[in-house]
Design a protein around this motif. Structure first.
Motif, short mmCIF file in Angstrom:
data_model
loop_
_atom_site.label_atom_id
_atom_site.label_comp_id
_atom_site.label_asym_id
_atom_site.label_seq_id
_atom_site.Cartn_x
_atom_site.Cartn_y
_atom_site.Cartn_z
N GLY A 60 29.72 -59.53 28.87
CA GLY A 60 31.13 -59.26 29.17
C GLY A 60 32.06 -60.43 28.90
N PHE A 63 35.44 -61.63 29.63
CA PHE A 63 35.97 -60.95 30.82
C PHE A 63 35.11 -61.25 32.05
N GLU A 64 33.91 -61.71 31.79
CA GLU A 64 33.08 -62.23 32.87
C GLU A 64 32.89 -63.72 32.65
N PRO A 97 40.03 -64.54 31.91
CA PRO A 97 39.69 -64.44 30.49
C PRO A 97 40.54 -65.37 29.62
#
Lengths: 193, 563
Positions: A60, A63-64, A97
């Motif tokens: 991810g 976004f992670e 992000p």
């Protein structure tokens, strides 16, 4: 699905800027496994040390948050003296992000300059920091000297040394690279299989 | 009345609309911002408004992550190509979304961000992607972007947002029924109360366990745990073993002979429990003696104390289970009395008596675990002096004993009244007894609660134990939410037994059956029309029994004196 183009761009951007004191290298042929390097900030017990950080990017990403861990042993209230785990908000819930690997590494560098003993990862270190600061400074400096000092002998010499001990050369090279050029750590890893 | 509401899947939106509207009106904000504010303040509008009055509006908004967009921020972007700062791609300006805070990124990145957050269970507070930006993303944008890629995830997002009203709200709790009935209960007022969901489950609103007043939630939690830990072993041990007279360990008999030998080497007689030699059986074993004083260790005393309370608690709970079968019997009896020529038509006294019996049996049953903790050392060791404790325990046990005796009497009369060969005047006598006893028992329950609340729990200094207050009428049943003028009647009718509608349908000899459509809607019309046209007494009686709480215990006081 890791955003490969972004990671590639990040690598190029980060390594172009030599003055920042942080750099990122590939570990294998996967973009999801990287190795970061930060130099110990001047005026701290970490001065003069080079610290390797294992970076793993989840699918991810960005976004992670990336997963980061110190490979080089370091004596710091927010970093585990056992396994190098890091307690830093931007690597957890405060990740955005819009941050990059470079900014994350710079934050780690800032963390080395400004420990937060009230929110510790390593309780023993944090207690020493709060109760006996001189001893803390001494230990941190000693650990920097012992584990993070700049590589003094060339890589080839180290490879040769380890090969003489009976390890295959290819394995020695990759292990040494993974260990950030740290001869002792590479030996430890080779011995543990 | 009406302060306990049941919230179903369908009425979840209605339930929160009022709170949302209040905030929207007072603070002049849109619904999405009202929701963000309320979620941040756990749906406690009072605390939200207190913050609003205390701090200024801007602080309230920024803390909750609400940013009211400046009109110029949302002005269309000048250039046609923009570089997204997340993925570093050049995208056309119309593929970029800018949040209220002014931070714009490409739609792909937003979507990925939302998906990660929804999957992470953070639907209620998805913040802007910009570093350290606290603004909560516009729910409509989240919904639109996510549903384009993952419609099911967008649905999940909506449900999470809706269910925040239950999950993040101390006034609302899920009904703990298993399997789950899908309802939640809202209590506007004191949270220490017992409620009945429309699915029929009664529970303690404070701890979601079964209704347990007059035990406090902590007492009940400890009691349940203790029973679970000990019940199996303790019961087994008491039933199957006897303590060795020497080492006091429980001994199980493994053969037919009553002369047993403990592993400690002691021989003893299984019949009397005394140390025994070969010739014991011929001696005084069979003759009855007063229980001799035995040396008992603390552990044994504790065990006996627990067993004392547990056995009484269990006995009353078991009685309650048996008595609840009478509920069905009463309904049958009413049906029979309707259909046959029967001298007595009114059975409300019996229904009331039975519900009084249920109610007081519960109180009695839970009063034992209460007493176990109130007068034991587990919770309140240092709260009372031993003398004070002894005195209070005697007073409490006196109340308990009075209540117990009368509950048994009532139970006896009620059971007798089901004897079908009873003479009419005997029934009338029983009726009088049941009515009088019901009033007396209600009074005793009240007294016991007063004693508990004022003299026992009210005097605690180190800790606070709250209990659900005694309700004469029993556990309050949650009523359905009504949106506005929308008649409470029609809603409450919805909760009543569907079977009764079906009966009406079948008996409505085609008058209403011409209107086809959904059966529920039909039956509404029919029921009202039938009511007006005067339905038979049987149906009316049935309807009342279902609609109203089936017991009305505001009995005349004079009922007492005639006894």
């Amino acid at each position: 699905m890791l955003d490969l183009s972004r990671v590639q761009k990040e690598l190029v951007d980060c390594n172009r800027d030599k003055s920042s004191g942080v750099s990122i290298d590939l570990v294998g042929d996967q973009l999801s496994h990287l190795a970061g390097t930060i130099s110990g900030p001047i005026g701290t017990p970490y001065e003069g040390g080079v610290f390797r950080i294992d970076i793993r990017l989840p699918d991810g990403y960005p976004f992670e948050p990336p997963k980061m861990q110190f490979v080089t042993k370091v004596w710091h209230p927010n970093i585990s003296s056992q396994n190098g785990a890091i307690c830093l908000d931007i690597l957890k819930d405060q990740w955005s992000p819009a941050l990059t690997l470079k900014t994350a590494l710079l934050s780690l560098q800032a963390l080395l300059s400004a420990p937060e003993p009230d929110d510790p990862q390593d309780a023993v270190v944090a207690q020493q920091y709060l109760r006996d600061y001189p001893t803390f400074l001494g230990t941190a400096r000693y650990w920097t000297e012992a584990f993070a000092r700049r590589v003094s002998i060339g890589t080839e010499e180290k490879v040769q040394k380890l090969v003489e001990m009976g390890f295959p050369e290819a394995l020695v090279r990759t292990t040494l690279e993974n260990a950030g050029g740290d001869e002792n750590m590479a030996l430890e890893k080779l011995c543990s299989g | 009345m009406g302060w306990i509401k049941v919230i179903t899947k369908e009425s979840l939106l209605v339930a929160q609309r009022e709170d949302l509207r209040n905030i929207m009106d007072l603070l002049e904000v849109s619904e999405k911002h009202a929701r963000t504010l309320l979620i941040h303040h756990r749906w406690d509008a009072d605390s939200l408004l207190a913050v609003f009055l205390e701090k200024e509006r801007d602080r309230l908004f920024s803390e909750a992550g609400v940013t009211i967009a400046e009109p110029n921020v949302l002005a269309p972007l000048q250039s046609s190509q923009v570089t997204c700062n997340i993925c570093n791609e050049d995208v056309s300006a119309d593929a970029v979304t800018t949040m209220d805070c002014g931070h714009g990124f490409c739609n792909n990145c937003w979507t990925e961000h939302f998906i990660v957050k929804i999957n992470d269970g953070q639907s209620r507070r998805i913040r802007c992607m910009f570093y350290k930006c606290n603004t909560i993303c516009d729910e409509a944008i989240v919904r639109n972007l996510v549903s384009a890629k993952h419609p099911d995830l967008a649905e999940r997002f909506d449900r999470f947002l809706l269910e925040s009203y239950i999950e993040d709200n101390h006034k609302v709790k899920w009904c703990p029924s298993v399997p789950h009935c899908g309802n939640a209960i809202r209590v506007d007022g004191d949270g220490y109360c017992e409620v009945e969901c429309s699915c029929g489950l009664q529970f303690c609103f404070s701890c979601s366990a079964e209704a347990h007043s007059p035990c406090s939630c902590l007492m009940w939690e400890l009691w349940v745990k203790k029973c679970r830990d000990e019940s199996e072993t303790v019961n087994w041990i008491t039933v199957n073993t006897k303590p060795c007279p020497r080492c006091l360990k429980p001994v199980e008999k493994n053969g037919g002979c009553n002369h047993v030998r403990c592993i400690c080497g002691q021989d003893f007689c299984w019949l009397c429990g005394c140390a025994a030699d070969q010739h014991h059986a011929r001696s005084s074993c069979g003759s009855y003696k007063e229980e001799r004083e035995k040396k008992t260790g603390q552990a044994k005393r504790d065990l006996f104390r627990y067993m004392h309370y547990y056995n009484r608690y269990k006995a009353h709970t078991d009685s309650l289970k048996l008595e609840s079968k009478l509920k069905k019997a009463i309904q049958d009896m009413e049906t029979i009395s309707d259909s046959k020529e029967f001298s007595i038509k009114d059975f409300s006294w019996l229904t009331n008596g039975l519900y009084r019996l249920f109610r007081s049996r519960r109180v009695l049953s839970y009063s034992y675990p209460f007493a176990f903790y109130m007068f034991g050392d587990d919770l309140f060791k240092d709260e009372m002096t031993p003398e004070e404790r002894e005195l209070k325990q005697h007073l409490f046990e006196d109340l308990q004993q009075q209540l117990g005796a009368n509950v048994e009497k009532l139970s006896h009369f009620i059971e007798e009244s089901f004897d079908e060969f009873l003479q009419v005047d005997r029934i009338m006598g029983i009726r009088m007894q049941v009515i009088n006893l019901s009033a007396l028992i209600d009074n005793l329950c009240k007294k016991m609660y007063e004693f508990i609340e004022n003299d026992l729990l009210g005097r605690l200094e180190r800790v606070t134990h709250n209990i659900a207050p005694y309700e004469s009428k029993g556990v309050e049943r949650a009523s359905e939410l009504s949106d506005s003028w929308d008649s409470d009647d029609s809603l409450s009718m919805k909760t009543c037994n569907v079977d009764s509608y079906l009966q009406w349908d079948s008996s409505a000899n085609g008058a209403g059956s011409s209107e086809s459509g959904s059966p529920t809607d039909d039956s509404f019309d029919q029921s009202s029309s039938l009511d007006e046209s005067g339905c038979s007494s049987r149906k009316r009686a049935k309807k009342e029994a279902l609609d109203d709480p089936p017991f009305n215990l505001n009995l005349p006081a004079e009922g007492f004196d005639k006894n």
